[in-house]
Design a protein around this motif. Sequence first.
Motif, PDB file in Angstrom:
ATOM      1  N   LEU A   1       0.830  -1.206   0.000  1.00 56.40           N
ATOM      2  CA  LEU A   1       0.000   0.000   0.000  1.00 56.40           C
ATOM      3  C   LEU A   1       0.863   1.254   0.000  1.00 56.40           C
ATOM      4  CD1 LEU A   1      -2.773   1.312   0.162  1.00 56.40           C
ATOM      5  CD2 LEU A   1      -2.712   1.051   2.651  1.00 56.40           C
ATOM      6  N   ILE A   2       1.934   1.259   0.808  1.00 51.97           N
ATOM      7  CA  ILE A   2       2.830   2.411   0.854  1.00 51.97           C
ATOM      8  C   ILE A   2       3.504   2.610  -0.494  1.00 51.97           C
ATOM      9  CG2 ILE A   2       4.994   3.251   1.841  1.00 51.97           C
ATOM     10  CD1 ILE A   2       4.109   2.085   4.520  1.00 51.97           C
ATOM     11  N   THR A   3       3.921   1.525  -1.129  1.00 49.72           N
ATOM     12  CA  THR A   3       4.549   1.627  -2.452  1.00 49.72           C
ATOM     13  C   THR A   3       3.579   2.218  -3.470  1.00 49.72           C
ATOM     14  OG1 THR A   3       5.962  -0.269  -1.972  1.00 49.72           O
ATOM     15  CG2 THR A   3       5.702   0.342  -4.281  1.00 49.72           C
ATOM     16  N   SER A   4       2.332   1.760  -3.446  1.00 49.50           N
ATOM     17  CA  SER A   4       1.331   2.272  -4.384  1.00 49.50           C
ATOM     18  C   SER A   4       1.052   3.752  -4.138  1.00 49.50           C
ATOM     19  CB  SER A   4       0.034   1.468  -4.256  1.00 49.50           C
ATOM     20  OG  SER A   4       0.248   0.100  -4.534  1.00 49.50           O
ATOM     21  N   LEU A   5       0.925   4.133  -2.862  1.00 53.95           N
ATOM     22  CA  LEU A   5       0.673   5.545  -2.547  1.00 53.95           C
ATOM     23  C   LEU A   5       1.870   6.422  -2.916  1.00 53.95           C
ATOM     24  CD1 LEU A   5      -1.234   5.444   0.869  1.00 53.95           C
ATOM     25  CD2 LEU A   5      -2.092   6.211  -1.336  1.00 53.95           C
ATOM     26  N   THR A   6       3.087   5.886  -2.724  1.00 48.91           N
ATOM     27  CA  THR A   6       4.278   6.655  -3.099  1.00 48.91           C
ATOM     28  C   THR A   6       4.279   6.945  -4.594  1.00 48.91           C
ATOM     29  OG1 THR A   6       5.538   5.652  -1.298  1.00 48.91           O
ATOM     30  CG2 THR A   6       6.795   6.685  -3.075  1.00 48.91           C
ATOM     31  N   GLU A   7       3.945   5.950  -5.405  1.00 47.83           N
ATOM     32  CA  GLU A   7       3.867   6.150  -6.850  1.00 47.83           C
ATOM     33  C   GLU A   7       2.780   7.153  -7.200  1.00 47.83           C
ATOM     34  OE1 GLU A   7       3.267   2.278  -8.393  1.00 47.83           O
ATOM     35  OE2 GLU A   7       5.347   1.602  -8.044  1.00 47.83           O
TER      36      GLU A   7
ATOM     37  N   GLU B   1       4.057  10.630  -6.389  1.00 48.29           N
ATOM     38  CA  GLU B   1       5.020  11.094  -7.386  1.00 48.29           C
ATOM     39  C   GLU B   1       4.324  11.548  -8.662  1.00 48.29           C
ATOM     40  OE1 GLU B   1       7.650   7.831  -7.888  1.00 48.29           O
ATOM     41  OE2 GLU B   1       8.758   8.211  -6.018  1.00 48.29           O
ATOM     42  N   ALA B   2       3.219  10.890  -9.005  1.00 52.07           N
ATOM     43  CA  ALA B   2       2.460  11.288 -10.191  1.00 52.07           C
ATOM     44  C   ALA B   2       1.642  12.551  -9.950  1.00 52.07           C
ATOM     45  CB  ALA B   2       1.546  10.150 -10.636  1.00 52.07           C
ATOM     46  N   ARG B   3       1.221  12.775  -8.683  1.00 48.10           N
ATOM     47  CA  ARG B   3       0.413  13.970  -8.340  1.00 48.10           C
ATOM     48  C   ARG B   3       1.058  14.656  -7.137  1.00 48.10           C
ATOM     49  NH1 ARG B   3      -5.193  11.104  -7.380  1.00 48.10           N
ATOM     50  NH2 ARG B   3      -5.790  13.219  -6.725  1.00 48.10           N
TER      51      ARG B   3
ATOM     52  N   HIS C   1      -1.879  11.330   3.805  1.00 52.16           N
ATOM     53  CA  HIS C   1      -2.296   9.941   4.052  1.00 52.16           C
ATOM     54  C   HIS C   1      -1.093   9.005   3.984  1.00 52.16           C
ATOM     55  CE1 HIS C   1      -4.753   6.449   4.359  1.00 52.16           C
ATOM     56  NE2 HIS C   1      -4.591   6.064   3.096  1.00 52.16           N
ATOM     57  N   LEU C   2      -0.226   9.236   3.010  1.00 48.97           N
ATOM     58  CA  LEU C   2       0.991   8.437   2.905  1.00 48.97           C
ATOM     59  C   LEU C   2       1.863   8.629   4.140  1.00 48.97           C
ATOM     60  CD1 LEU C   2       3.116   6.709   1.448  1.00 48.97           C
ATOM     61  CD2 LEU C   2       3.859   8.779   0.244  1.00 48.97           C
ATOM     62  N   GLY C   3       1.990   9.875   4.619  1.00 49.18           N
ATOM     63  CA  GLY C   3       2.794  10.140   5.807  1.00 49.18           C
ATOM     64  C   GLY C   3       2.275   9.410   7.032  1.00 49.18           C
TER      65      GLY C   3
ATOM     66  N   ALA D   1       9.721  13.836   6.074  1.00 45.29           N
ATOM     67  CA  ALA D   1       9.949  14.430   4.752  1.00 45.29           C
ATOM     68  C   ALA D   1       8.625  14.745   4.059  1.00 45.29           C
ATOM     69  CB  ALA D   1      10.787  13.481   3.902  1.00 45.29           C
ATOM     70  N   GLN D   2       7.647  13.844   4.158  1.00 45.02           N
ATOM     71  CA  GLN D   2       6.352  14.088   3.519  1.00 45.02           C
ATOM     72  C   GLN D   2       5.635  15.272   4.166  1.00 45.02           C
ATOM     73  OE1 GLN D   2       5.373  12.654   0.792  1.00 45.02           O
ATOM     74  NE2 GLN D   2       7.079  11.197   0.725  1.00 45.02           N
TER      75      GLN D   2
END
Length: 418
Positions: A6-12, A15-17, A26-28, A42-43
């Motif tokens: 899930l973290i990998t998907s949110l990170t991508e 990066e796209a938005r 949410h990722l943070g 960092a986020q």
Amino acid sequence: MSDDILITSLTEAVEARPDDLTLRLHLGGLLVEAGRAVEAVAQAGLVLARDPGNAGAQTLMQRALAATAPAPQKDKPVEGPEDVLAAYEEELSPVLPPRFAPSEEGGGPLPADGPPEPARGGGDRKFDVERSTVRLADVGGMKAVKERLELAFLGPMRNPELRKLYGKSLRGGLMLYGPPGCGKTFIARAVAGEMGARFMSLSIVDVLDMWMGNSERNLHELFQTARRNAPCVLFLDEIDALGQKRSQMSSSSMRTVANQLLAELDGVDTDNEGVFVLAATNTPWQVDPALRRPGRLDRMVLVLPPDAEARQAILELNLRDRPIAGIDLPKLVAATEDFSGADLTHLCESAAEYAMADSMRTGTIRMIEQRDFVRALNELRPSTGPWFATARNVAMFANEGGAYDDLTAYLKKRKLLR
């Protein structure tokens, strides 16, 4: 779906938005829960850089900082002297040999009067040739410098047919000069990255040797390495150290090194096609005039302190991974005119030190705030002042042939010269 996926998907997705602050928060939050608090800081910092008053980002920052706070240390058993020595020996093992080195047969330590390790000669020397990943787009501002580099190097490199039509050679040199800490080395790396060329950096320690003739040989080997790796950007840092005015040299050995440098730039015995020589100095008025002869370092480019656009980019870069809140970036940009890039980095370091010291004193972790920068600005002054004082005298009394016309124009624009 596992937390890592899930973290990998949110990170991508982030990066796209990159401007989707809600998604970034949410990722943070997931990063904090996964024990990756440093990444969460960092986020949160990126959100606060765009929206300093974002309450969600401030809450996330506090959670992440609390998660990274060091745990209280437990009482350790008392160690004896041998334990302390063993711990130090293990810690320093990458740089210091062990106290008792075993012999090759493993039968005990070598005698104190054993044969020394053979000295290595010049044949073992290797020069770093690297690929630069920096581009001119990574250099904030400096429009005039970029235009001059485009005309001298980058344009002919990208247009080989036009280069052949106009008879433009790919050999040549350019000298970057200006106050210290303004990014001359960074620009040289950006040129190499823009060209897709290899990058070599040469300093005085790569050349000078105590034995007669070795310094000249080292200099020749460096240029030969650059020629073998063409297209290559050869960066001569602090060119005034190697190419000082020969009339002012008291050492005959340094004079012969300067002569060798002139010969290498001319390519007397070999071809310098595809070797782009970029030199940098803070004191071009101390460089031997022969180095600025056409065909050598015949073009000079003034690298000034970063303009407002560049200062903002440098500040954002230095604050990106730090816990910040309520920073008035436009106000900081306006207050740091004449600051070099190194000065701006030092300013951010100082503000971080004040916030960290306050956190240690009170026992409560807090973010870096505008008051920390105000305090730092009250104590710091731009390091470019002494350089401009000297440059003003050069522009007034030593501008033979118009070599420093761009410097004179800048000083007049800033009303530092009448």
